[in-house]
Design a protein around this motif. Structure first.
Motif, mmCIF file in Angstrom:
data_model
loop_
_atom_site.group_PDB
_atom_site.id
_atom_site.type_symbol
_atom_site.label_atom_id
_atom_site.label_comp_id
_atom_site.label_asym_id
_atom_site.label_seq_id
_atom_site.Cartn_x
_atom_site.Cartn_y
_atom_site.Cartn_z
ATOM 1 N N GLY A 73 -37.500 22.147 -23.251
ATOM 2 C CA GLY A 73 -37.143 20.704 -23.583
ATOM 3 C C GLY A 73 -38.174 19.868 -22.803
ATOM 4 N N TYR A 74 -38.460 18.478 -23.560
ATOM 5 C CA TYR A 74 -39.559 17.702 -23.148
ATOM 6 C C TYR A 74 -38.671 16.420 -22.826
ATOM 7 N N ALA A 124 -34.897 15.790 -20.898
ATOM 8 C CA ALA A 124 -35.471 17.053 -21.221
ATOM 9 C C ALA A 124 -34.342 17.835 -21.313
ATOM 10 N N PHE A 125 -33.283 17.846 -20.601
ATOM 11 C CA PHE A 125 -31.918 18.382 -20.721
ATOM 12 C C PHE A 125 -31.065 17.700 -21.973
ATOM 13 N N ASP A 182 -29.379 26.172 -14.391
ATOM 14 C CA ASP A 182 -30.245 27.268 -14.034
ATOM 15 C C ASP A 182 -31.647 26.926 -14.694
ATOM 16 N N TYR A 183 -31.947 25.617 -14.886
ATOM 17 C CA TYR A 183 -33.224 25.423 -15.509
ATOM 18 C C TYR A 183 -34.400 25.412 -14.486
ATOM 19 N N TYR A 205 -34.829 26.595 -20.182
ATOM 20 C CA TYR A 205 -33.353 26.688 -19.749
ATOM 21 C C TYR A 205 -32.980 28.186 -20.307
ATOM 22 N N GLU A 206 -32.639 29.131 -19.837
ATOM 23 C CA GLU A 206 -32.413 30.599 -20.154
ATOM 24 C C GLU A 206 -30.884 30.653 -20.861
ATOM 25 N N ASN A 207 -30.751 30.934 -22.071
ATOM 26 C CA ASN A 207 -29.305 30.415 -22.564
ATOM 27 C C ASN A 207 -28.848 32.111 -22.680
ATOM 28 N N ILE A 208 -28.400 32.596 -21.675
ATOM 29 C CA ILE A 208 -27.711 33.915 -21.483
ATOM 30 C C ILE A 208 -26.425 33.810 -20.699
#
Length: 330
Positions: free
Chosen positions: A34-35, A48-49, A93-94, A112-115
């Motif tokens: 994200g920017y 960005a979020f 956890d970004y 951001y890791e989407n797990i």
């Protein structure tokens, strides 16, 4: 002349952003980039979020549309069907990939890791030296404890923690925000050979607006208290210190009580669950940290204290019952 001036302004504004802005490659397979820009880094990160959240939202809507078609064609379960709708990212956890201050503005790129949150926690814990540890008497029976034991090959003394209006799993100095699905793994039925609790409904399944009571039994005389934990972690006491006799089934609340519990849903039309905790003691217990079930301010943040209840239960004689409430179909 005006057209030429307009073109010059547009070209100038295009070069106001850093060259890397919107051109950074993600570093992990299951991640979103994200920017954001703003007057300071905080506002830039928030933008960005929001960018990442909107990307995840589009992905979830797409998944929901696909699963709906599959469900209609193959009659998938309602649990599978609803899971796609309730996926929400918690951006704790970004990773800040890039940051720059240019022309009076901050520009950032965030990944951001989407797990699943539990997978992130396991990865962090595996990087530490582990040994078997004594666990909280309730936590050791939970689904989340069993999954961690399977992944880590050890029993670790982890905790549930409430912080910044979010639920976290904590081990030593490792703190991991929990998504809704992994938080639900802290809700489990725990049997006790000395005391028991059930509802008066078949298989302990309730339907919205059901009125119900509990069937309670104890091997010894004592005082019975019942607390409930909503799926968001809010704790309230239904009954406190009701005298019960040994080996006699007690219906709580009985006809002497002014009110009787009524099942409800957290979200209209969506199946929910609650945890009921029976504590039987030889003397009356104080429950000052927990709300009364009819308390007007029960939605206050201070009553989202499932973590406190888990610690409170640790040295008590208790049994728990996870109960599902389903929407009523007319």
């Amino acid at each position: 002349m005006r057209k030429i001036l307009l073109i010059i302004v547009l070209v100038a504004s295009a070069f106001a952003n850093p060259m890397w802005y919107h051109n950074v490659q993600k570093t992990k397979a299951n991640s979103y980039v994200g920017y954001g820009s703003g007057v300071d880094e905080v506002h830039a990160k928030q933008e960005a979020f929001n960018d990442i959240t909107s990307q995840i939202s589009v992905s979830v809507k797409t998944s929901f549309s696909q699963s709906q078609k599959v469900r209609d064609g193959e009659f998938k379960s309602s649990e599978d069907f609803s899971s796609a709708q309730n996926s929400n990212a918690t951006l704790y956890d970004y990773e800040l990939l890039k940051s720059e201050f240019s022309d009076g503005k901050y520009f950032v790129c965030v990944e951001y890791e989407n797990i699943p949150s539990l997978d992130k926690f396991i990865r962090k814990v595996k990087a530490t030296k582990l040994e078997n540890e004594k666990q909280n008497s309730y936590i050791k029976n939970t689904t989340i404890a069993k999954k961690l034991k399977k992944a880590l090959k050890k029993d670790i003394n982890f905790e549930l923690v409430r912080k910044d209006k979010k639920w976290f799993i904590k081990y030593k100095n490792i703190l991991q925000a929990l998504d809704k699905k992994d938080f639900a793994k802290f809700f489990t039925t725990v049997d006790n050979s000395k005391i028991s609790i059930n509802t008066n409904k078949p298989k302990n399944i309730l339907y919205n607006e059901d009125k119900f009571f509990f069937k309670v039994k104890s091997a010894k005389n004592g005082y019975a208290s019942i607390l409930t934990v909503y799926e968001d972690g809010t704790v309230s006491t239904l009954v406190r210190n009701v005298a019960i006799k040994k080996e006699k089934q007690e219906n709580i609340p009985n006809k002497e009580f002014e009110t009787i519990p009524e099942a409800g849903l957290m979200q209209k039309g969506v199946e929910t669950y609650d945890l009921y905790v029976l504590i039987v003691s030889s003397e009356k217990i104080h429950f000052d940290s927990f709300a009364q079930a009819d308390e007007a301010l029960i939605e206050e943040e201070k009553y989202k204290n499932f973590d406190e209840l888990i610690e409170f239960m640790n040295d008590k004689n208790y049994a728990t019952l996870k109960v599902v409430t389903k929407p009523r179909i007319y």
